[in-house]
Design an enzyme around this catalytic site. Sequence first.
Site, PDB file in Angstrom:
ATOM      1  N   ALA A  18      -2.625 -41.322 -21.041  1.00 58.58           N
ATOM      2  CA  ALA A  18      -2.178 -42.385 -21.741  1.00 58.58           C
ATOM      3  C   ALA A  18      -0.843 -41.885 -23.021  1.00 58.58           C
ATOM      4  CB  ALA A  18      -3.095 -42.933 -23.253  1.00 58.58           C
ATOM      5  N   CYS A 100     -12.144 -40.943 -20.399  1.00 59.22           N
ATOM      6  CA  CYS A 100     -11.167 -40.769 -21.429  1.00 59.22           C
ATOM      7  C   CYS A 100     -12.379 -40.476 -22.566  1.00 59.22           C
ATOM      8  CB  CYS A 100     -10.413 -42.041 -21.896  1.00 59.22           C
ATOM      9  SG  CYS A 100      -9.625 -42.149 -23.473  1.00 59.22           S
ATOM     10  N   LYS A 139     -12.740 -42.459 -12.407  1.00 57.21           N
ATOM     11  CA  LYS A 139     -12.699 -41.233 -12.881  1.00 57.21           C
ATOM     12  C   LYS A 139     -13.559 -40.876 -13.999  1.00 57.21           C
ATOM     13  CE  LYS A 139      -8.997 -38.093 -14.504  1.00 57.21           C
ATOM     14  NZ  LYS A 139      -9.320 -37.540 -15.779  1.00 57.21           N
ATOM     15  N   ARG A 225      -2.653 -32.162 -18.164  1.00 57.67           N
ATOM     16  CA  ARG A 225      -1.777 -31.914 -19.100  1.00 57.67           C
ATOM     17  C   ARG A 225      -0.762 -30.620 -18.665  1.00 57.67           C
ATOM     18  NH1 ARG A 225      -5.983 -29.307 -22.952  1.00 57.67           N
ATOM     19  NH2 ARG A 225      -7.267 -29.351 -21.028  1.00 57.67           N
TER      20      ARG A 225
END
Length: 332
Positions: A18, A100, A139, A225
């Site tokens: 996001a 998430c 996911k 990341r």
Amino acid sequence: MQIGRHRIEPRVILAPMAGVTDKPFRLLCKQLGAGLAVSEMTTSDPRFWTTAKSVHRMDHVGEPDPVSVQIAGTVPAIMADAARHNVEHGAQIIDINMGCPAKKVCNAWAGSALMQEPALVARILQAVVAAVDVPVTLKIRTGWDATHRNAPEIARIAEDAGIKALAVHGRTRDQQYTGSAEYDTIAAIKARSSIPVIANGDIDSPDKAAWVLRHTGADAVMVGRAAQGRPWLLGAIAHFLATGERLPEPSLEQVRAVLLGHLQALHDFYGEQMGVRIARKHLGWYARDRPENHAFRAVVNQAISADAQLRLTGDYFDALVAGVIPDVCAAA
């Protein structure tokens, strides 16, 4: 790796993040070697589909195939409608977010919170798969917490529902992004699955990617990341997996060219005001491993125009090459 009719080559995938994996970043990572780049999460709530944020997130014009769009929500019928809406707007793969860990998502019983409700998971997956004629992927995390690692159960539900590929982040929800990812759960899922399994979590180098693939038997790796500020990492991983050779780190000149191109793409996509603001976090990521990072950000964050942001960034890297960056930062 095959997802429905789409061959994913190389088997290195940019994770949906996001506020990060917008169209400019996806295009950049694909250009630099990613086999697939999944969009940032889009809401299933139709009330927000016409907001500026959603319009940008659903813009896939000119994006290389296959276009993978992640959706999030909790109501099967609404998720099905969202899948149809995104396919109508260019999605060629629908990805469902059950990984998430953000509180605002989990508090609405979306994201990884759904893993606590296997029966609801089944209804959502069945509804979305039945709603569209494109492949649907999922996911997940390993579970809600260390005492509830039910990812293997969710994986069986997903396969039975017709999910075409499963990405597993090797952390529980309560870990957020702390600690170290574990891969034994991913290996156990892969050993029992007939659909492709994608390993995610702490994959930050070509060597780590190769080790994770060997350890888990997964069909692909997903990088999150570690790609922030290093969009070339996915191509470096792909090259190593294909050849066994490690590419050298990009030169300062190469980083400068990539970054300036990324900034220009952000300005063009979002418009000057929003593009300049969104670019600031990317600038910080590109410079974070350098001792001059703080001074660099202090200077570049002053820019309120696209031209100034581009100029200051170019000057910074020119000074790095010349070895005089502290003077440049002080002067600016």
